[in-house]
Motif scaffolding. Structure first.
Motif, short mmCIF file in Angstrom:
data_model
loop_
_atom_site.label_atom_id
_atom_site.label_comp_id
_atom_site.label_asym_id
_atom_site.label_seq_id
_atom_site.Cartn_x
_atom_site.Cartn_y
_atom_site.Cartn_z
N VAL A 386 0.83 -1.21 0.00
CA VAL A 386 0.00 0.00 0.00
C VAL A 386 0.87 1.26 0.00
CG1 VAL A 386 -1.67 1.35 1.33
CG2 VAL A 386 -1.95 -1.13 1.12
N ALA A 387 1.85 1.30 0.90
CA ALA A 387 2.62 2.54 1.10
C ALA A 387 3.56 2.85 -0.06
CB ALA A 387 3.41 2.44 2.41
N VAL A 388 4.22 1.83 -0.61
CA VAL A 388 5.23 2.09 -1.66
C VAL A 388 4.59 2.64 -2.95
CG1 VAL A 388 6.95 1.01 -3.16
CG2 VAL A 388 6.94 0.52 -0.70
N PRO A 389 3.51 2.02 -3.48
CA PRO A 389 2.91 2.58 -4.71
C PRO A 389 2.36 3.99 -4.49
CG PRO A 389 2.14 0.34 -4.35
CD PRO A 389 2.85 0.76 -3.10
N VAL A 394 8.89 7.89 0.38
CA VAL A 394 8.34 8.07 1.73
C VAL A 394 7.65 6.78 2.18
CG1 VAL A 394 6.64 9.33 3.13
CG2 VAL A 394 8.04 10.55 1.45
N GLY A 395 6.91 6.15 1.26
CA GLY A 395 6.25 4.89 1.58
C GLY A 395 7.23 3.80 1.93
N ALA A 396 8.37 3.77 1.22
CA ALA A 396 9.39 2.77 1.49
C ALA A 396 10.00 2.98 2.87
CB ALA A 396 10.47 2.81 0.42
N ILE A 397 10.22 4.26 3.22
CA ILE A 397 10.79 4.57 4.55
C ILE A 397 9.79 4.20 5.65
CG2 ILE A 397 11.53 6.46 6.05
CD1 ILE A 397 12.65 7.81 3.48
N THR A 399 7.57 1.87 5.45
CA THR A 399 7.56 0.41 5.53
C THR A 399 8.76 -0.10 6.33
OG1 THR A 399 6.46 0.30 3.38
CG2 THR A 399 7.48 -1.72 4.20
N LEU A 400 9.93 0.51 6.10
CA LEU A 400 11.12 0.12 6.87
C LEU A 400 10.90 0.34 8.36
CD1 LEU A 400 14.05 1.46 4.64
CD2 LEU A 400 13.72 -0.91 5.39
N ALA A 401 10.27 1.47 8.69
CA ALA A 401 10.00 1.78 10.10
C ALA A 401 9.03 0.77 10.70
CB ALA A 401 9.45 3.20 10.23
N ILE A 402 8.01 0.40 9.92
CA ILE A 402 7.04 -0.59 10.39
C ILE A 402 7.72 -1.93 10.63
CG2 ILE A 402 5.01 -1.95 9.72
CD1 ILE A 402 4.27 0.84 10.57
N CYS A 403 8.59 -2.34 9.71
CA CYS A 403 9.31 -3.61 9.87
C CYS A 403 10.19 -3.62 11.11
CB CYS A 403 10.16 -3.90 8.63
SG CYS A 403 9.19 -4.37 7.18
N ALA A 404 10.72 -2.45 11.45
CA ALA A 404 11.56 -2.35 12.65
C ALA A 404 10.71 -2.39 13.91
CB ALA A 404 12.37 -1.06 12.60
N CYS A 405 9.48 -1.85 13.83
CA CYS A 405 8.63 -1.76 15.01
C CYS A 405 7.82 -3.03 15.28
CB CYS A 405 7.66 -0.58 14.87
SG CYS A 405 8.48 1.03 14.92
N LEU A 406 7.53 -3.81 14.23
CA LEU A 406 6.67 -4.98 14.41
C LEU A 406 7.22 -5.99 15.43
CD1 LEU A 406 5.35 -5.66 10.79
CD2 LEU A 406 3.99 -5.12 12.82
N PRO A 407 8.53 -6.31 15.42
CA PRO A 407 9.03 -7.23 16.46
C PRO A 407 8.83 -6.69 17.86
CG PRO A 407 10.61 -7.04 14.66
CD PRO A 407 9.58 -5.98 14.44
N LEU A 408 8.92 -5.35 18.01
CA LEU A 408 8.69 -4.75 19.32
C LEU A 408 7.22 -4.83 19.70
CD1 LEU A 408 10.94 -1.56 18.93
CD2 LEU A 408 11.50 -3.71 20.10
N ALA A 409 6.34 -4.63 18.71
CA ALA A 409 4.90 -4.71 18.97
C ALA A 409 4.49 -6.13 19.38
CB ALA A 409 4.12 -4.27 17.74
N ALA A 410 5.25 -7.10 18.88
CA ALA A 410 4.93 -8.51 19.18
C ALA A 410 5.85 -9.06 20.27
CB ALA A 410 5.06 -9.34 17.91
#
Length: 548
Positions: A386-389, A394-397, A399-410
Motif C-alpha cells: 500500500v505505502a510504496v505505490p 516516503v512509503g518505502a521509509i 515500511t522500513l520503520a514498520i518492519c523495525a517496530c513490528l518485532p517490538l509490537a509482538a
C-alpha cells in the motif's frame, strides 16, 4: 543412595501404587545414577503373623524364633538409607500383609521403656540398631476421589513407627485409574509429577511444597471420577444386573465429558459399533452427559466404527485422527465435535486442579497471549504493497520503520520463522524501492517472494498457515494430524500459486499503466481466496471423515 522398596500390595507387580513408586525411583535415578535399589514384594514372601511371644527380646535377643522371609526384610532395612513403603489403602489402613511386616519388626527394638524426643503416644522402645540418618517415604493410592481425610489411621501408625514429621508421603486418590489404558494421558501427567518429586528428593532429600501441591491435585473432578467408578462395575444401577461391556465402556466415555466445554449448543453423539451391530447415544448438555439407546434423539454427530478400532483409539494405541484419515472409521454430521474432541472429552481439560494461565486486564489468558498471530506477518507485506505505490520513497521509509517496530509490537508473542522472514524480506524490498526506478521491480518481487514463501513452506514440517492455526487445535499435536496437515498444505499451495499468478499478471499490467485494474484484480483474487480458505478448512475434514 541405597533404597529398599517395600511393596505391600497383595497384587504384587500389578499394584497400581507400584506405578507411582516406580516413577519416583525413575526420578531418583535420573539424578543419582549410582543409586542401589532392592525391591521386596511382600505378596511373594512368607511372613507369618507375630506370635507376641517376645522371645526376640528375652530368649533369642534380636532374632525371631520363626524362620521365614522376615529376616530378609530386617536385613534390607539395616542396609538401606531410604525405605519406600508402597501400599494401597485397605479399609482406611495398610493391607494385612504389610501390617504383618510392621509387627514383625519387633526384634529390631530393645524391650526397655523409654521416653523419646518427639514421640507419639505414651512411650516407646529404643532401637537395637543405629537407625539415625535413615529416611522413610510413604507412597499409597486409594479408591476414593481424594486422599484427604482418608489416611488418618495410616499417618498415626507411621507416626509411631517412624516418628511424627520424620517421613515424607505421597497419597493419591482415584488409584484404580492407573490401570485403565484409556486414561493413560491423564495418569501419565500425574506420574510425571511423581517423577519430578523423585528428582527433588535425590537432590535435597525432601519434596518441595510446589511438588506436593501438584501431587495433591485430583486426577479428575469428583463428579467425573464417581461416574466413571460407578460405570466401571458393569452393573445396571436400577436392576443390579450385569450390563453389556460395550455399554459400560460407552458410559465411562460419557463420564469424561467436560461440561465446562458446553457452548450453548446441545449435542447428541451417536456411536455405532458396526461390527457388533450395537449403538448408543451420548447427549452432551449444560449439566452433564446422558447415555441413551440409539435413535432416542436426532443425532447431531454420528460415528460409525468397529469396536476394536474405537477401543484402540481410546487406549492411545492409535491416533484417532490418523485412523480417520485411513478410513478405519467414519463420521457424519456436525464435525466440530471431532475437531474439539479433547475439549469435550480430553483428560487434560477434565482434570481438576490444572494450572490455569493468568488473565490480563483485557481478559486474555497469558498462554494465548504468547501464541503467534498471522496479522504481524501480513502487516509488513500489506504496508509495503500500500505505502510504496502511493508514497514512493516516503512509503518505502514508512515500511522500513514498520518492519523495525513490528518485532517490538509482538514482544509478548512467539514469532514464527515466517514472521522473521517477512520482516527481513519486506525490509530488503523497501530498500530496493528506494533505488531510482525500482518501485515496480520491488512490487513484483514482493508478490513473487510472498508466493514462493507460501509455496516452499509446503515442503517443510510446518506449512505457513499451520504455524499459526495449529494453536486452535492443541498446538504441536496438530502437526501429527494427517487431515490437518494435508488441508494446510493444500491451502498453503493455493495461496502460493495465487501470488505467483498475481506477480505474473502484474508484470504485464504495471508497465502498461493499468495500476488501478491490477489492484482490483489483486484484491478481488485475495478476497476470493480468503472465502475459499474459510470454506475449505471446514469442508475438507468433513469430507475425509465421511469416507469420501
Amino acid at each position: 543412595m541405597k533404597i529398599l522398596l517395600i511393596n505391600g500390595s497383595p497384587k504384587g507387580d500389578r499394584s497400581n501404587t507400584l506405578k507411582l513408586s516406580e516413577a519416583f525411583l525413575e526420578g531418583i535415578l535420573e539424578i543419582d545414577k549410582d543409586a542401589e535399589i532392592r525391591q521386596m514384594n511382600l505378596s511373594e514372601k512368607k511372613i507369618a503373623p507375630c506370635r507376641g511371644c517376645f522371645a526376640c527380646w528375652n530368649k533369642t535377643p534380636g532374632k525371631c524364633v520363626m524362620t521365614d522371609d522376615m529376616q530378609e526384610g530386617i536385613e534390607g532395612e539395616l542396609w538401606a538409607d531410604l525405605m519406600i513403603w508402597s501400599f494401597p489403602l485397605y479399609y482406611f489402613s495398610v493391607p494385612g500383609l504389610l501390617k504383618n511386616f510392621i509387627d514383625r519388626q519387633l526384634p529390631m527394638n530393645l524391650p526397655f521403656m523409654e521416653e523419646q524426643e518427639g514421640q507419639t503416644g505414651s512411650g516407646g522402645h529404643p532401637s537395637r540398631y543405629d537407625m539415625s540418618g535413615k529416611r522413610h517415604l510413604l507412597i499409597s493410592t486409594c479408591g476414593f476421589y481424594t486422599a484427604k481425610n482418608n489416611y488418618d489411621s495410616v499417618t498415626k501408625l507411621f507416626d509411631h513407627v517412624c516418628g511424627a514429621g520424620q517421613y515424607e508421603s505421597i497419597f493419591c486418590g482415584q488409584g484404580e485409574l492407573f490401570r485403565v489404558p484409556e486414561l493413560k494421558a491423564r495418569t501419565d501427567e500425574y506420574l510425571e509429577c511423581v517423577r519430578q518429586a523423585g528428582r527433588e528428593y535425590a537432590q535435597k532429600q525432601a519434596i518441595s511444597e510446589d511438588a506436593k501441591e501438584k501431587l495433591r491435585e485430583l486426577l479428575y473432578p469428583r463428579d467425573v471420577f464417581e461416574k466413571m467408578a460407578d460405570a466401571s462395575w458393569g452393573v445396571e444401577k436400577k436392576s443390579g444386573e450385569k450390563e453389556d461391556p460395550v455399554l459400560t465402556f460407552t458410559r465411562q466415555m460419557a463420564a469424561l465429558y467436560n461440561k465446562d466445554s458446553f457452548d450453548q449448543k446441545e449435542r447428541v453423539l451417536e456411536i455405532r459399533y458396526t461390527d457388533l451391530g450395537k449403538a448408543w447415544q451420548i447427549v452432551l448438555g449444560k449439566d452433564g452427559s446422558t447415555v441413551l439407546d440409539a435413535g432416542s434423539r436426532e443425532a447431531t454427530t454420528v460415528i460409525e466404527t468397529p469396536w476394536d478400532v474405537w477401543q484402540s483409539i481410546a487406549r492411545g494405541e492409535i491416533r484417532g485422527d490418523a485412523a480417520l484419515a485411513k478410513g478405519m472409521y467414519r463420521v457424519t454430521g456436525d464435525f466440530s465435535l471431532m475437531i474439539h474432541w479433547d475439549d469435550f472429552f480430553g483428560a487434560a481439560n477434565a482434570a481438576a486442579g490444572k494450572e490455569k494461565s493468568g488473565k490480563n486486564s483485557d481478559g486474555r489468558t497469558a498462554e494465548k497471549e504468547k501464541q503467534p498471530q498471522m496479522i504481524f506477518m501480513l502487516a509488513a507485506w500489506i504496508t509495503f504493497w500500500v505505502a510504496v505505490p502511493v508514497g514512493g520513497n516516503v512509503g518505502a521509509i514508512v515500511t522500513l520503520a514498520i518492519c523495525a517496530c513490528l518485532p517490538l509490537a509482538a514482544w509478548n508473542r512467539k514469532l514464527t520463522v515466517y514472521d522473521r522472514l517477512s520482516f527481513g524480506i519486506v525490509a530488503l524490498l523497501s530498500v530496493l524501492a528506494l533505488q531510482k526506478g525500482c518501485v515496480n521491480i520491488a512490487l513484483l518481487a514482493g508478490y513473487l517472494g510472498f508466493g514462493l514463501m507460501w509455496l516452499l513452506s509446503c515442503l517443510t514440517k510446518e506449512p505457513l498457515c499451520a504455524a499459526y492455526v495449529k494453536y486452535n487445535y492443541h498446538g504441536d499435536d496438530a502437526l501429527e494430524n494427517p487431515i490437518f496437515m494435508k488441508a494446510n498444505r493444500i491451502l498453503a499451495a493455493g495461496w502460493g500459486i495465487l501470488y505467483i499468478l498475481i506477480a505474473i499478471w502484474s508484470a504485464f499490467l504495471l508497465p502498461a499503466g493499468h495500476t488501478a485494474l491490477m489492484q482490483i484484480l489483486n484484491n478481488t483474487a485475495t478476497v476470493l481466496m480468503g472465502i475459499f480458505t474459510g470454506w475449505f478448512e471446514k469442508w475438507y475434514p468433513q469430507r475425509v471423515a465421511a469416507g469420501k
